[in-house]
Structure formats: C-alpha cells, structure tokens
Design an enzyme around this catalytic site. Sequence first.
Site, short mmCIF file in Angstrom:
data_model
loop_
_atom_site.label_atom_id
_atom_site.label_comp_id
_atom_site.label_asym_id
_atom_site.label_seq_id
_atom_site.Cartn_x
_atom_site.Cartn_y
_atom_site.Cartn_z
N THR A 239 0.83 -1.24 0.00
CA THR A 239 0.00 0.00 0.00
C THR A 239 0.85 1.25 0.00
OG1 THR A 239 -1.92 -0.92 1.11
CG2 THR A 239 -1.53 1.39 1.52
C1 LIG Z 1 -7.07 -11.82 0.77
C2 LIG Z 1 -6.46 -11.82 1.78
C3 LIG Z 1 -5.75 -11.86 3.02
C4 LIG Z 1 -4.87 -10.65 3.30
C5 LIG Z 1 -5.40 -9.33 2.73
C6 LIG Z 1 -4.59 -8.21 3.36
O1 LIG Z 1 -4.86 -7.78 4.46
N1 LIG Z 1 -3.57 -7.74 2.59
C7 LIG Z 1 -2.74 -6.64 3.09
C8 LIG Z 1 -1.30 -7.08 3.20
C9 LIG Z 1 -1.24 -7.91 4.43
C10 LIG Z 1 -1.06 -7.27 5.66
C11 LIG Z 1 -1.05 -8.04 6.80
C12 LIG Z 1 -1.23 -9.41 6.73
C13 LIG Z 1 -1.42 -10.03 5.48
C14 LIG Z 1 -1.43 -9.26 4.32
C15 LIG Z 1 -2.83 -5.47 2.13
O2 LIG Z 1 -2.99 -5.62 0.94
N2 LIG Z 1 -2.73 -4.27 2.74
C16 LIG Z 1 -2.84 -3.02 1.99
C17 LIG Z 1 -3.80 -2.10 2.73
C18 LIG Z 1 -5.15 -2.75 3.04
C19 LIG Z 1 -6.01 -1.74 3.79
C20 LIG Z 1 -5.86 -3.16 1.73
B1 LIG Z 1 -1.40 -2.36 1.89
O3 LIG Z 1 -0.89 -2.09 3.19
O4 LIG Z 1 -0.53 -3.17 1.14
#
Ligand SMILES: C#CCCCC(=O)N[C@@H](Cc1ccccc1)C(=O)N[C@@H](CC(C)C)B(O)O
Length: 197
Positions: free
Chosen positions: A1
């Site tokens: 992100t």
């Molecule tokens: C589908 C599915 C499971 C995980 C989805 C999921 O939270 N992805 C996270 C990365 C992450 C983080 C902590 C544990 C795992 C995976 C993600 O994409 N975060 C983005 C922001 C959010 C608000 C969309 B960014 O920070 O990259």
Amino acid sequence: TTIMACEFEGGVMIGADSRTSSGTYIANRAADKLSKVTDYIYCCRSGSAADTQAVLDIVAYQLDFYRNETNEEPTVEIAANVFRDVYYRYRDQLQVGLIIAGWDKVKGGQVYTIPLGGMVIRQKFAMGGSGSTFVFGFTDTNFKENMTEAECKNFLTRAIGLAISRDGSSGGVVRLGQISDKGICRDCIKYCDISDS
Ligand SMILES: C#CCCCC(=O)N[C@@H](Cc1ccccc1)C(=O)N[C@@H](CC(C)C)B(O)O
C-alpha cells in the site's frame, strides 16, 4: 500500500493506490483505502485489511454516537484520538497504519498520522504503507506548504504513481479525495509514469 494526505489552502487532499495483496497474489486491484469516518473526516488505511476495517467500524460507530449525543460534528483531532484510543487498546493484536484527514470549523483542514506504535502526530503532509518508503526522496524534494489544489493534486498523483511503479504491494489506480467545508470530492486516475515525450 501507498497512502498520503496533504493539507492545502482549501482543506486536505488524500490519496492511495488500490491494491490488496496476499503474498504475490493480488486479491483486489480496485480496493478503496480512502474510507469514510464522517462526512468531513476520512481515514487512509494500510496494513491488514481486516484489522483496518475493524478499527474503522468501531471508531465510526463511536463518532456517530458522539454526534448524536452532542449534536456537534466531531473535530478531526477528536477523531484521531478515538482512533488512537482503540488502536492502542488492541495494539499487540493489530497490524495497522492509518492517516486521519479531514476538515472542521475549528482548525480547518488537518492531517493526523497514527503509525504502528500508536501515537498521534499532526503533520501538514503524511504518507504511509510499504510504497511510501520508495518516494521519500521525491516528497522531501517537492513538498511545500500551502500548495494550490492543482499543485497538491499533481504532487500526490506523481508521488503515488512513482510508488506504484516501484512497490510490488502497491498498484491499480491512484484514488484521490479532497475534503473541505463542502464535504468530499473524489477522483480516480489511471496514472502512467512513462512520459510520452
Ligand atoms: C485476501 C487476503 C488476506 C490478506 C489481505 C490483506 O490484508 N492484505 C494486506 C497485506 C497484508 C497485511 C497483513 C497481513 C497479510 C497481508 C494489504 O494488501 N494491505 C494493503 C492495505 C489494506 C487496507 C488493503 B497495503 O498495506 O498493502
């Protein structure tokens, strides 16, 4: 992100990429990380999608209760401290990086950041998420205070666009929002940093 927020002459501008990833798998290429807290306060989310949604739901409920009890819109500062309170209470279970941005009649446009530790800091410009690490050189060079709306929009679009081009966890489109006394105005840009010249 990659998430960003910037105070400018008319209010605040927020921006984010739109990728949700699970390892190298892209779970969502059109995620909306600019989430509504109240009509005048938004939160830019990074970290665990589930954790950020849970924290947002709790805070949005509490601020709605505040508005019903006091008949007053919560200030951005109050909202940031409610986020901090919830986050700090569960901080060893959460993986969340938030930027709170909005407008109120007391202090106008404001940006507050709540990094992983759980403190609250007001900044005229804040950025977060994995993609932000690749563009500190660009933002340190190009940020200036009291930009016009057009300057600020261009600054955020280029910074997020550059982060998207380098960070594997950022991608999709550049989502933008402008918050002022008129509420929020949203935009969505498919940015390509390969200049056509
Ligand atoms: C589908 C599915 C499971 C995980 C989805 C999921 O939270 N992805 C996270 C990365 C992450 C983080 C902590 C544990 C795992 C995976 C993600 O994409 N975060 C983005 C922001 C959010 C608000 C969309 B960014 O920070 O990259």
